[in-house]
Design a protein around this motif. Structure first.
Motif, PDB file in Angstrom:
ATOM      1  N   ARG A 319      28.657  18.445  44.275  1.00  8.92           N
ATOM      2  CA  ARG A 319      27.235  18.401  44.463  1.00  8.92           C
ATOM      3  C   ARG A 319      26.776  18.559  45.649  1.00  8.92           C
ATOM      4  NH1 ARG A 319      25.099  18.317  39.044  1.00  8.92           N
ATOM      5  NH2 ARG A 319      26.305  17.172  37.625  1.00  8.92           N
ATOM      6  N   LEU A 320      27.330  17.784  46.487  1.00 11.75           N
ATOM      7  CA  LEU A 320      27.023  17.510  47.937  1.00 11.75           C
ATOM      8  C   LEU A 320      27.863  18.339  48.993  1.00 11.75           C
ATOM      9  CD1 LEU A 320      26.085  13.781  47.555  1.00 11.75           C
ATOM     10  CD2 LEU A 320      24.684  15.687  46.984  1.00 11.75           C
ATOM     11  N   ASP A 321      29.114  18.544  48.661  1.00 11.52           N
ATOM     12  CA  ASP A 321      29.907  19.135  49.525  1.00 11.52           C
ATOM     13  C   ASP A 321      31.013  19.782  48.851  1.00 11.52           C
ATOM     14  OD1 ASP A 321      31.299  19.450  52.211  1.00 11.52           O
ATOM     15  OD2 ASP A 321      30.837  17.300  52.823  1.00 11.52           O
ATOM     16  N   ASP A 343      37.443   6.733  47.525  1.00 14.02           N
ATOM     17  CA  ASP A 343      36.512   6.201  48.385  1.00 14.02           C
ATOM     18  C   ASP A 343      35.581   7.360  48.968  1.00 14.02           C
ATOM     19  OD1 ASP A 343      37.581   3.720  48.478  1.00 14.02           O
ATOM     20  OD2 ASP A 343      38.703   4.241  50.276  1.00 14.02           O
ATOM     21  N   VAL A 344      35.899   8.411  49.130  1.00 20.59           N
ATOM     22  CA  VAL A 344      35.288   9.747  49.328  1.00 20.59           C
ATOM     23  C   VAL A 344      34.216   9.836  48.221  1.00 20.59           C
ATOM     24  CG1 VAL A 344      34.840  11.909  49.949  1.00 20.59           C
ATOM     25  CG2 VAL A 344      36.714  10.650  51.096  1.00 20.59           C
ATOM     26  N   LEU A 345      34.879  10.091  46.828  1.00 18.91           N
ATOM     27  CA  LEU A 345      33.904  10.334  45.775  1.00 18.91           C
ATOM     28  C   LEU A 345      32.918   9.274  45.477  1.00 18.91           C
ATOM     29  CD1 LEU A 345      36.960  11.710  43.369  1.00 18.91           C
ATOM     30  CD2 LEU A 345      35.738  12.859  45.233  1.00 18.91           C
ATOM     31  N   ASN A 349      28.797   9.579  45.273  1.00 19.27           N
ATOM     32  CA  ASN A 349      28.199   9.539  44.213  1.00 19.27           C
ATOM     33  C   ASN A 349      27.024   8.440  44.481  1.00 19.27           C
ATOM     34  OD1 ASN A 349      28.017   9.698  41.293  1.00 19.27           O
ATOM     35  ND2 ASN A 349      29.039   7.821  40.897  1.00 19.27           N
ATOM     36  N   GLN A 350      27.140   7.683  45.356  1.00 17.73           N
ATOM     37  CA  GLN A 350      26.035   6.832  45.760  1.00 17.73           C
ATOM     38  C   GLN A 350      24.869   7.626  46.439  1.00 17.73           C
ATOM     39  OE1 GLN A 350      25.526   3.639  44.846  1.00 17.73           O
ATOM     40  NE2 GLN A 350      27.507   3.745  43.724  1.00 17.73           N
ATOM     41  N   ILE A 355      19.538  10.663  46.146  1.00 18.45           N
ATOM     42  CA  ILE A 355      18.873  12.021  46.153  1.00 18.45           C
ATOM     43  C   ILE A 355      18.517  12.213  44.701  1.00 18.45           C
ATOM     44  CG2 ILE A 355      19.371  14.574  46.170  1.00 18.45           C
ATOM     45  CD1 ILE A 355      21.486  14.051  48.332  1.00 18.45           C
ATOM     46  N   GLU A 356      19.152  12.118  43.761  1.00 12.64           N
ATOM     47  CA  GLU A 356      18.478  12.087  42.458  1.00 12.64           C
ATOM     48  C   GLU A 356      17.333  11.531  42.084  1.00 12.64           C
ATOM     49  OE1 GLU A 356      19.452  10.473  37.829  1.00 12.64           O
ATOM     50  OE2 GLU A 356      21.157  10.986  39.425  1.00 12.64           O
ATOM     51  N   ALA A 357      17.328  10.153  42.398  1.00 12.68           N
ATOM     52  CA  ALA A 357      15.952   9.471  42.324  1.00 12.68           C
ATOM     53  C   ALA A 357      14.783   9.839  42.978  1.00 12.68           C
ATOM     54  CB  ALA A 357      16.123   8.121  42.929  1.00 12.68           C
TER      55      ALA A 357
END
Length: 600
Positions: A319-321, A343-345, A349-350, A355-357
């Motif tokens: 979704r981001l990269d 760790d990257v995932l 996700n955070q 962004i979703e909020a």
């Protein structure tokens, strides 16, 4: 022109209603005759309306219920082309979608080629599109990337994409690259892409495979299983070559995360059940890393672990990269490597959640005019929205408003918008988009998907025409059905049924997922205690009593930051809730998971 609704009436329409699920009386009676408990029969009858098949394959999922992959149209032709590439030492491109279904498909194909067929890693090329820069499917940038490879692959195997990509397939073929498509998305009205060497898709009209609901990763697994058979038949591999059964762990993850049906599908239920058993052996580094991240109490994993813990983390990366960190996580052979990629995932996700909020808050404001006009669908354009989070925002709108939603944002291509949609029961979203295309073809140059989810490409200057045509298509399908947010439950539980024994009884009907949702009940409780919890105080910890017994309960995202609940100790509370097993330091107790509640 739709009439504008009074704000008070609108507020009432948007208040969720806790309603019992409609029950199939004949199925309810049949299930009890076949030995299921009343509660189990109730759950089945609320999810499988009109189901006429045998219950045993659904209630006791088993791989023996899988249909032979030879029944897939073009399946043998695809397998022979893959086998020929293995025999001749060809370079092979693996081109898959960037979501969980695509990533798990990629793992299945790659591990089969390397570990079972003996193809050197140097002859394989991973081609996974970037959601934002490349777009879905066999995009033109992916085609150019494949053509730029040196040495160039002479075969490209797709998974979870390709059915609607004839122009890009034709370009690859014109450059001497054969394309084998394996996919599960709905085909265009003109049929399978003719330039492909083979198109394996259970939704084909001429396909004899009995279950068109399987995920892309399952189609890939079946195609690679056929390829193994061909190589054994040709004498290239020995009869003792292992089958692909261990890879069903990945297929289980992709199946759950892609939200294909877990209702009347013996195939999907068998694959997820068997795959979870494999996952819980914790033989792969990716499963061990996730179990360590979630904590000892998370094991054994269930379908909800895959759908709400693993799936979102893998999807967050694409979704981001670029999605390759997710692929490397799934393929990691050592725990520390898997942990590093996890760790990257997790970080992604955070970021996705933040962004979703913001996007959901903006989308809710923009949806008000459509809701006030009682439009049958919500179509939102977020000018500064992130294209990787469209689908999640659309899902939130569906939950909030009880009507289908499409969320659009600017695309990478100038003058274009990209969008994701989510649907409701009673509306086939892919069919609605096909009708939209028929009504206004210039407003929808690209679309794809299935019943519950879909993606679109819309020219900026055609947005109004697209929305009008889409709303007409939705109206034609839904007719006069009343649209409002519903919380469908499996009815009430007696006081004695609030127990771990009841939970175990329900879990024997698993796995749960799309079109076979986890049991949800309704009841009136008295609030004995409550307190906001969480870093921002948005969750509620509750003590709820029914009769003489009380139970601990948790209601996630019950409040906005700084808000106080509209009820207090001693009040009656009408709840929609699930039963949950709370594990703490090796001890287990029942916990109620409140999905929604209002003072009763």
């Amino acid at each position: 022109m739709n009439a504008v609704i009074d704000p008070i009436d609108l507020s009432e329409r948007l208040t969720p209603r806790i309603l019992p699920r409609p029950q199939d009386a004949a199925l309810y009676a049949r299930a009890q005759r076949e030995g299921l408990s009343e509660l189990q029969a109730r759950v089945l009858a609320g999810r499988l309306a009109g189901y006429q098949g045998e219950l045993a394959p659904l209630v006791s999922p088993s791989l023996r219920h899988l249909a032979h992959p030879e029944r897939l149209a073009d399946g043998h032709r695809a397998a022979e082309r893959i086998a020929q590439a293995v025999v001749d030492g060809e370079h092979i491109g693996i081109l898959t979608d960037y979501d969980v279904d695509g990533i798990t498909s990629h793992v299945v194909i790659r591990r089969t080629l390397v570990e079972l067929f003996g193809v050197p890693e140097a002859r394989l090329h991973s081609l996974i599109g970037h959601r934002i820069h490349d777009g879905y499917g066999i995009s033109l940038p992916l085609v150019e990337r494949a053509l730029a490879l040196s040495p160039r692959p002479s075969l490209v195997i797709t998974a979870d994409c390709g059915s609607s990509d004839e122009p890009r397939i034709a370009r690859l073929v014109a450059q001497g690259i054969d394309v084998v498509v394996s996919d599960h998305h709905a085909l265009p009205v003109e049929g399978p892409p003719p330039s492909a060497h083979a198109v394996v898709n259970p939704t084909r009209d001429d396909c004899d495979y009995p279950d068109p609901t399987i995920a892309g990763c399952m189609v890939a697994w079946l195609v690679m299983s056929l390829s193994r058979g061909v190589l054994i038949e040709w004498g290239v591999l020995p009869q003792t070559t292992p089958k692909l059964s261990p890879w069903l762990s990945y297929v289980a993850l992709g199946t759950v995360a892609d939200c294909v049906s877990l209702g009347g599908s013996p195939t999907n239920r068998a694959v997820v059940t068997h795959g979870l058993a494999l996952i819980n052996r914790m033989e792969a580094a990716c499963w061990r890393a996730m179990a360590e991240r979630l904590g000892a109490d998370s094991v054994p994993f269930d379908a909800e672990t895959l759908g709400f813990q693993m799936g979102p983390r893998i999807n967050a990366r694409s979704r981001l990269d670029d999605p390759y960190a997710a692929l490397h996580f799934m393929l990691a052979e050592q725990d520390h490597v898997a942990q590093r990629y996890l760790d990257v995932l997790d970080q992604d996700n955070q970021s996705r959640k933040a962004i979703e909020a913001d996007m959901v808050e903006e989308a809710r404001v923009l949806a008000l005019p459509a809701l006030s006009a009682d439009e049958r669908a919500v179509v939102i354009f977020l000018e500064s929205g992130h294209p990787g989070v469209q689908g999640i925002v659309a899902s939130r709108l569906v939950q909030a408003y009880g009507r289908p939603a499409l969320v659009l944002t600017p695309a990478a291509a100038p003058g274009m918008l990209t969008g994701s949609g989510r649907s409701i029961e009673g509306l086939h979203l892919r069919d609605a988009l096909q009708r939209t295309f028929a009504l206004a073809p210039e407003s929808l140059p690209r679309f794809g998907g299935h019943r519950g989810a879909a993606g679109v490409g819309v020219p900026v200057e055609r947005l109004a025409a697209f929305k009008a045509a889409f709303l007409q298509a939705v109206d034609e399908q839904l007719g006069g059905a009343a649209l409002y947010p519903k919380i469908l439950t499996d009815g009430d539980l007696a006081e004695h049924q609030l127990s771990l024994e009841t939970l175990a009884e329900l879990q024997r009907l698993g796995p749960y997922g799309r079109e076979f949702e986890a049991p949800l009940f309704q009841g009136d409780f008295v609030v004995e205690a409550l307190r906001p919890v969480g870093a921002d105080g948005t969750h509620l910890m509750l003590e709820l009593s029914l009769g003489v017994t009380s139970h601990r309960a948790i209601w996630f995202r019950a409040l906005t930051p700084g808000e106080m609940p509209a009820f207090g100790v001693g009040d009656s509370l009408r709840c929609a809730f699930k039963l949950n097993r709370n594990r703490w330091r090796g001890r287990e107790s029942l916990q109620l998971m409140v999905e929604y509640a209002h003072p009763g």
